[in-house]
Design a protein around this motif. Structure first.
Motif, PDB file in Angstrom:
ATOM      1  N   GLU A 123      89.233  22.572  29.393  1.00 56.91           N
ATOM      2  CA  GLU A 123      88.251  23.006  30.392  1.00 56.91           C
ATOM      3  C   GLU A 123      87.757  21.826  31.229  1.00 56.91           C
ATOM      4  OE1 GLU A 123      85.342  25.067  28.081  1.00 56.91           O
ATOM      5  OE2 GLU A 123      86.536  26.917  27.973  1.00 56.91           O
ATOM      6  N   ARG A 124      87.574  20.661  30.599  1.00 62.69           N
ATOM      7  CA  ARG A 124      87.176  19.472  31.354  1.00 62.69           C
ATOM      8  C   ARG A 124      88.255  19.098  32.364  1.00 62.69           C
ATOM      9  NH1 ARG A 124      85.224  17.653  26.298  1.00 62.69           N
ATOM     10  NH2 ARG A 124      87.133  16.481  25.918  1.00 62.69           N
ATOM     11  N   LEU A 125      89.504  19.153  31.920  1.00 59.24           N
ATOM     12  CA  LEU A 125      90.605  18.801  32.813  1.00 59.24           C
ATOM     13  C   LEU A 125      90.699  19.781  33.978  1.00 59.24           C
ATOM     14  CD1 LEU A 125      93.138  17.158  33.501  1.00 59.24           C
ATOM     15  CD2 LEU A 125      94.419  18.655  31.968  1.00 59.24           C
ATOM     16  N   LEU A 126      90.604  21.075  33.691  1.00 58.98           N
ATOM     17  CA  LEU A 126      90.696  22.069  34.754  1.00 58.98           C
ATOM     18  C   LEU A 126      89.571  21.891  35.773  1.00 58.98           C
ATOM     19  CD1 LEU A 126      91.697  25.180  32.618  1.00 58.98           C
ATOM     20  CD2 LEU A 126      93.093  24.084  34.381  1.00 58.98           C
ATOM     21  N   ALA A 127      88.368  21.593  35.290  1.00 57.14           N
ATOM     22  CA  ALA A 127      87.251  21.358  36.211  1.00 57.14           C
ATOM     23  C   ALA A 127      87.492  20.107  37.049  1.00 57.14           C
ATOM     24  CB  ALA A 127      85.948  21.228  35.426  1.00 57.14           C
ATOM     25  N   ALA A 128      88.101  19.094  36.453  1.00 57.18           N
ATOM     26  CA  ALA A 128      88.328  17.835  37.168  1.00 57.18           C
ATOM     27  C   ALA A 128      89.386  17.973  38.250  1.00 57.18           C
ATOM     28  CB  ALA A 128      88.725  16.745  36.183  1.00 57.18           C
ATOM     29  N   VAL A 129      90.394  18.819  38.032  1.00 62.76           N
ATOM     30  CA  VAL A 129      91.462  18.949  39.035  1.00 62.76           C
ATOM     31  C   VAL A 129      91.145  20.017  40.085  1.00 62.76           C
ATOM     32  CG1 VAL A 129      93.211  18.157  37.401  1.00 62.76           C
ATOM     33  CG2 VAL A 129      92.841  20.606  37.696  1.00 62.76           C
ATOM     34  N   ASP A 134      94.104   9.464  37.215  1.00 58.49           N
ATOM     35  CA  ASP A 134      93.352   8.511  38.043  1.00 58.49           C
ATOM     36  C   ASP A 134      92.363   9.240  38.953  1.00 58.49           C
ATOM     37  OD1 ASP A 134      92.594   5.999  38.876  1.00 58.49           O
ATOM     38  OD2 ASP A 134      94.194   5.803  40.370  1.00 58.49           O
ATOM     39  N   ILE A 135      91.574  10.115  38.335  1.00 58.41           N
ATOM     40  CA  ILE A 135      90.565  10.863  39.083  1.00 58.41           C
ATOM     41  C   ILE A 135      89.167  10.618  38.521  1.00 58.41           C
ATOM     42  CG2 ILE A 135      92.091  12.630  40.009  1.00 58.41           C
ATOM     43  CD1 ILE A 135      91.375  14.426  37.674  1.00 58.41           C
ATOM     44  N   GLY A 136      88.997   9.477  37.851  1.00 62.67           N
ATOM     45  CA  GLY A 136      87.670   9.077  37.415  1.00 62.67           C
ATOM     46  C   GLY A 136      87.469   8.937  35.927  1.00 62.67           C
TER      47      GLY A 136
END
Length: 229
Positions: A16-22, A142-144
Motif C-alpha cells: 500500500e505504501r508503494l502504490l501510494a508512492a507511485v 528513486d522517488i524519495g
C-alpha cells in the motif's frame, strides 16, 4: 507475532505504501532512470508485477519463470507502458499473490518452493521474500524512500537472512556483522579470522543489499563488495 501470516500483513502495508508512492508518477517519470543500472522506473515496476505472478506460479507448483530469457523479455516488454498501466498491473498482480498465499495454511506452508538459480525454500518463506522485493525496489525507484525509512522489524529480519545467505560465499572474506545493540552474525568465507563490520541494522542491510556503499559502518578498512542478490 511471527510466521507467514504476519509477513503477509507486513507485505500488505508495504504494498500500500508503494502504490501510494507511485500514484503521482506520470509517463515521463516512469520512463526516467531508476537507481538500478540500465533500468528505468518502468523496468522496476514491471519486474515487481511479474515477480508477484511468478510467486503465484511457485505456490501452484509451476516453475517460477519458464526461462531467464522469458523473464527478461517480459520485463523489457512491460517497462515502456504508460504509468496508469503500470499502477494497475502492480495493484492487480499484488492482489493475486495475496489471495493465493492467503489460501495456504498449516502443513501447506511447509511445502518446498523451487525459486530462481537453484534456490529452494518453503512456501512459508515466500511472503518475506516478496516483502523484500517490495521494500528494496521501492528504494530503487528513486522517488524519495531510502534505507533509513525501512521498518525496524524488516531490517532486523533482513540482517539475519542476509548473513545466512552469504555464509560460506567465496566472494566475501570472513566477516562478523555487529549491530549497535550487541547482536552479531558470522558470514562470508568460513575459514579465517573474521573482520568486524559494525553499525546499525539499517546500515548493514543497505550495504549487504547494495543499496548503499556502506556509509555509517565501521570496519577497520575498505568494505568488500557484497555479491548481487
Amino acid at each position: 507475532m511471527t510466521g507467514p501470516e504476519a509477513d503477509l500483513a507486513a507485505l500488505k502495508d508495504a504494498t500500500e505504501r508503494l502504490l501510494a508512492a507511485v500514484e503521482p508518477l506520470d509517463d515521463d517519470a516512469v520512463a526516467a532512470p531508476s537507481r538500478l543500472p540500465d533500468w528505468t522506473r518502468g523496468h522496476v515496476l514491471a519486474h515487481l508485477a511479474r515477480n508477484a505472478d511468478a510467486l503465484v506460479d511457485v505456490i501452484h507448483g509451476r516453475p517460477m519463470y519458464p526461462s531467464e530469457e522469458s523473464r527478461n523479455a517480459d520485463i523489457e516488454r512491460g517497462a515502456r507502458r504508460p504509468a496508469a498501466l503500470h499502477r494497475a498491473d502492480l495493484r492487480e498482480s499484488a492482489a493475486r499473490f495475496a489471495e493465493t498465499a492467503a489460501g495456504l495454511s498449516g502443513p501447506a506452508w511447509q511445502r518446498t518452493a523451487a525459486l530462481r538459480n537453484g534456490v529452494v525454500d518453503t512456501l512459508a518463506g515466500l511472503p518475506f521474500r516478496r516483502l523484500t522485493e517490495i521494500e528494496l525496489h521501492h528504494i530503487d525507484l528513486d522517488i524519495g524512500r531510502t534505507v533509513a525509512d525501512l521498518p525496524g522489524t524488516f531490517v532486523d529480519r533482513s540482517v539475519e537472512q542476509l548473513a545466512r545467505r552469504f555464509a560460506g560465499h567465496p566472494a566475501l572474506p570472513p566477516l562478523e556483522l555487529r549491530a549497535e545493540d550487541g547482536r552479531h552474525w558470522r558470514t562470508g568465507a568460513a575459514e579465517g579470522e573474521p573482520r568486524v563490520v559494525a553499525g546499525t541494522p539499517a546500515a548493514l542491510v543497505g550495504w549487504l543489499t547494495g543499496r548503499t556503499s556502506g556509509s555509517g559502518l565501521t570496519s577497520g578498512g575498505p568494505l568488500p563488495q557484497p555479491p548481487p542478490l
